[in-house]
Design a protein around this motif. Sequence first.
Motif, PDB file in Angstrom:
ATOM      1  N   THR A   1      26.794 -34.304  19.936  1.00  0.00           N
ATOM      2  CA  THR A   1      26.660 -35.636  20.534  1.00  0.00           C
ATOM      3  C   THR A   1      25.665 -36.471  19.740  1.00  0.00           C
ATOM      4  O   THR A   1      25.624 -37.682  19.887  1.00  0.00           O
ATOM      5  CB  THR A   1      26.189 -35.525  21.995  1.00  0.00           C
ATOM      6  OG1 THR A   1      25.034 -34.676  22.034  1.00  0.00           O
ATOM      7  CG2 THR A   1      27.266 -34.932  22.872  1.00  0.00           C
TER       8      THR A   1
ATOM      9  N   TYR B   1      17.619 -37.492  29.660  1.00  0.00           N
ATOM     10  CA  TYR B   1      18.864 -37.941  30.292  1.00  0.00           C
ATOM     11  C   TYR B   1      19.963 -36.902  30.111  1.00  0.00           C
ATOM     12  O   TYR B   1      20.726 -36.624  31.021  1.00  0.00           O
ATOM     13  CB  TYR B   1      19.328 -39.261  29.670  1.00  0.00           C
ATOM     14  CG  TYR B   1      18.424 -40.414  29.967  1.00  0.00           C
ATOM     15  CD1 TYR B   1      18.276 -40.868  31.270  1.00  0.00           C
ATOM     16  CD2 TYR B   1      17.736 -41.054  28.963  1.00  0.00           C
ATOM     17  CE1 TYR B   1      17.454 -41.928  31.546  1.00  0.00           C
ATOM     18  CE2 TYR B   1      16.910 -42.119  29.237  1.00  0.00           C
ATOM     19  CZ  TYR B   1      16.775 -42.556  30.528  1.00  0.00           C
ATOM     20  OH  TYR B   1      15.963 -43.605  30.806  1.00  0.00           O
TER      21      TYR B   1
ATOM     22  N   ASP C   1      22.483 -37.369  27.993  1.00  0.00           N
ATOM     23  CA  ASP C   1      23.713 -37.976  27.469  1.00  0.00           C
ATOM     24  C   ASP C   1      23.937 -37.566  26.021  1.00  0.00           C
ATOM     25  O   ASP C   1      25.075 -37.430  25.588  1.00  0.00           O
ATOM     26  CB  ASP C   1      23.705 -39.503  27.637  1.00  0.00           C
ATOM     27  CG  ASP C   1      22.417 -40.127  27.122  1.00  0.00           C
ATOM     28  OD1 ASP C   1      21.489 -39.369  26.780  1.00  0.00           O
ATOM     29  OD2 ASP C   1      22.319 -41.345  27.063  1.00  0.00           O
TER      30      ASP C   1
ATOM     31  N   THR D   1      27.516 -47.679  31.100  1.00  0.00           N
ATOM     32  CA  THR D   1      27.511 -47.091  32.433  1.00  0.00           C
ATOM     33  C   THR D   1      26.681 -47.944  33.390  1.00  0.00           C
ATOM     34  O   THR D   1      26.787 -47.798  34.597  1.00  0.00           O
ATOM     35  CB  THR D   1      26.925 -45.663  32.397  1.00  0.00           C
ATOM     36  OG1 THR D   1      25.673 -45.702  31.694  1.00  0.00           O
ATOM     37  CG2 THR D   1      27.858 -44.713  31.676  1.00  0.00           C
TER      38      THR D   1
ATOM     39  N   GLY E   1      20.522 -39.190  34.041  1.00  0.00           N
ATOM     40  CA  GLY E   1      21.465 -39.365  32.953  1.00  0.00           C
ATOM     41  C   GLY E   1      22.865 -39.724  33.416  1.00  0.00           C
ATOM     42  O   GLY E   1      23.772 -39.807  32.591  1.00  0.00           O
ATOM     43  N   ASP E   2      23.074 -39.934  34.739  1.00  0.00           N
ATOM     44  CA  ASP E   2      24.398 -40.363  35.183  1.00  0.00           C
ATOM     45  C   ASP E   2      24.676 -41.804  34.740  1.00  0.00           C
ATOM     46  O   ASP E   2      25.813 -42.160  34.467  1.00  0.00           O
ATOM     47  CB  ASP E   2      24.552 -40.206  36.696  1.00  0.00           C
ATOM     48  CG  ASP E   2      23.392 -40.815  37.463  1.00  0.00           C
ATOM     49  OD1 ASP E   2      22.409 -41.218  36.817  1.00  0.00           O
ATOM     50  OD2 ASP E   2      23.455 -40.903  38.688  1.00  0.00           O
TER      51      ASP E   2
END
Lengths: 225, 225, 225, 225
Positions: free
Chosen positions: C147, C167, C169, D147, D168-169
């Motif tokens: 990522t 996070y 992500d 997001t 992190g959503d």
Amino acid sequence: MDDDDRMLRWEHRTELPLALASLLFLASYAVHVLGQGLSDFWHALCLAVTGATWALFIADYLVRWRISGQRLSFVHRHLLDTMVVLLPLLRPLRVVKTYDAVQRRRGQPRLPLPLRVMAYASLSSLLLGFSGALAVLQQERGAPDATIKTFGDSVWWAAATLSTVGYGDVAPVTPLGRTIAVFMMACGLALLGAVTGSFSSWLLQVFARPEETEGPRSGDRSGGP
Amino acid sequence: MDDDDRMLRWEHRTELPLALASLLFLASYAVHVLGQGLSDFWHALCLAVTGATWALFIADYLVRWRISGQRLSFVHRHLLDTMVVLLPLLRPLRVVKTYDAVQRRRGQPRLPLPLRVMAYASLSSLLLGFSGALAVLQQERGAPDATIKTFGDSVWWAAATLSTVGYGDVAPVTPLGRTIAVFMMACGLALLGAVTGSFSSWLLQVFARPEETEGPRSGDRSGGP
Amino acid sequence: MDDDDRMLRWEHRTELPLALASLLFLASYAVHVLGQGLSDFWHALCLAVTGATWALFIADYLVRWRISGQRLSFVHRHLLDTMVVLLPLLRPLRVVKTYDAVQRRRGQPRLPLPLRVMAYASLSSLLLGFSGALAVLQQERGAPDATIKTFGDSVWWAAATLSTVGYGDVAPVTPLGRTIAVFMMACGLALLGAVTGSFSSWLLQVFARPEETEGPRSGDRSGGP
Amino acid sequence: MDDDDRMLRWEHRTELPLALASLLFLASYAVHVLGQGLSDFWHALCLAVTGATWALFIADYLVRWRISGQRLSFVHRHLLDTMVVLLPLLRPLRVVKTYDAVQRRRGQPRLPLPLRVMAYASLSSLLLGFSGALAVLQQERGAPDATIKTFGDSVWWAAATLSTVGYGDVAPVTPLGRTIAVFMMACGLALLGAVTGSFSSWLLQVFARPEETEGPRSGDRSGGP
């Protein structure tokens, strides 16, 4: 002095009943949220008990306000009590205070300061996590794209939030659920501060005087004939 | 005084064997969890060694309780020992204490206080992370939708948890795995508190007296003829 | 005293060249990692410069060890220097020390203690984040399911890690990338401790004496005729 | 002394207008970002107000610089003011200072030190979170794979970031959005340090003298005839 005496007598009398009421409040709320299979009668009963104990807390708050003879300053001098009236899920936190007072009356040796703070912070975390998990579960359960569906998910999420780990595999998605979550984050920070601070001062106390706590062994050796 | 002497003699004798036993416990548990390709014989042997060393810790705890002459107060005065009996994976933590005692006996200069605390916290983190990674891996490995599948994943997850970073790319999904994770979060908080507190006091010590530690250079210059 | 003098003279002479070498090291490593479109000649040059400066740091370390006349104790008394030899990406951290020494020589007033600690921690975070982002990018770039693909991702990940926000992500997936990440988490914790501790003591210093720092205004009022 | 007098008079006169201007700045910026359905006229008006108040802050900064008679040292001695000129969204933070000064003038009893620090940190968190959520929303709203799409998402993200929970959503994906996020992480760390430090010292103050704050009850008992 008269006000103080009356306050003490009032607190002495209401201490135990209110502590029991707070546990009753938490139990009835938990049954209401978790007991989905129960009949309507039980849910109505739980809500009635929840409401009655809440009214009790408000009544106690008002009585103590009047006894104190203070005006608005009472509100922020008894900040924990004020928050309890607004958020009765925090009420069981006073149980720690009650326990502390009971221990002192019996003349039992109290735990050293930082250990008491850590015990207080741990108990607060447990209660806050349990209450928050219940409240968030109630909000999230019905949302279409919720990731918090069971009480297990909810407790797991609460633990990850209060410790500021925050995995994010489960997280609230409804506005009200997120509002509760933000409140829990703020409390998590405060608890973190309490744990960190007390741990720090405990370490300093323990290590700062090695002669008293650790030294006897080596002291005897070097000082022995 | 007699009790103290006997306690000291007991601890002096059992110190080294128990330290070795704790490492043996950790090693046999690790082999049991990680050695999936081994035959049943080895797994049975590992479990036997694990059980035997655990029994040894319990025996040592009971003997010291009896020697101490204390009643229930022994349980919370020796909190680390009590936790070790319940969670023997924490036993190797005492190795730090042993090392400290050995250093003191030899009369070697000990590290300054905060550095010792940081060393202790670091070693605790390593042991806790290793033990937790093993325990979580054992629970998660068989779950159908698990994200923790190898020991590498497990160690990566443990590091992210203990440091409260919490990426969430791998996370436990089974109830028992999550229970272990919550315990590790609590310990992560405590370790964070220890590191933060000791770092803070070390900085204050180092910087608060610039004349002694940093000053000679500029002092010589300004005081020179 | 003779050894100390020689050490001071050596440090005085090598201070500036080594500070420049450390910046050169960082720059050549950054060009090697980020300049993918460059020809092989430039990459070879960068690696040569990186290796040469590293060798310089090791030589300086050995010379100072010999001058000090100490044995193994030198290793842990100069812990930062030892780590620099193993991980030269940390070398630029000494620049802070150099700057501090230069300021002191000029007799300029130094910043108050906690502000200096915070400046040190901030600069350390920047350097550590930059170095870590470079190192992780080099490992992750080629992985199939990575990522972290660009330097922007890498810096974003480094910031989220050092602040313990995490996070998730973007996160490293290769074993070596994750090892670097674990090292950065440990440093993030230590920096957090430094920032927290210095902030705490700075607040106590500033607020503890309200008469000196804040009081003149109200003091004049109450004391005026 | 003359400079100080003039500075005090200037600050006394500009205190209230500037506090109002800072709230106006925040309000007009918020309307500009959140009021997407408004006509171009309103957006132009908001931008004009934002620009005018910003110019006001710069003017005030320059005037005070000149009055102070200091040179470059003014920049880092008034670090908060300097940052305000660059990032006027932080300007409302001075409101806390104003409130504190007003309270002191009225001779009202101030809150104990750590409570004041916690109030300051809480208010700072709120302002920082609100400003950051606005700024990030403005950057992210248009990105294709964002997001963070609504103000609710943005506030939720800001809370998770400042508390270092970091689910992190939702997370920024644009370079500028991530830059703002990194700045917020740094501030989150500093606030964490402030909360932790003040909580720690407050606990030490409260618990260190149990006779004064908690003791009367047990003191009366043991000392009574």
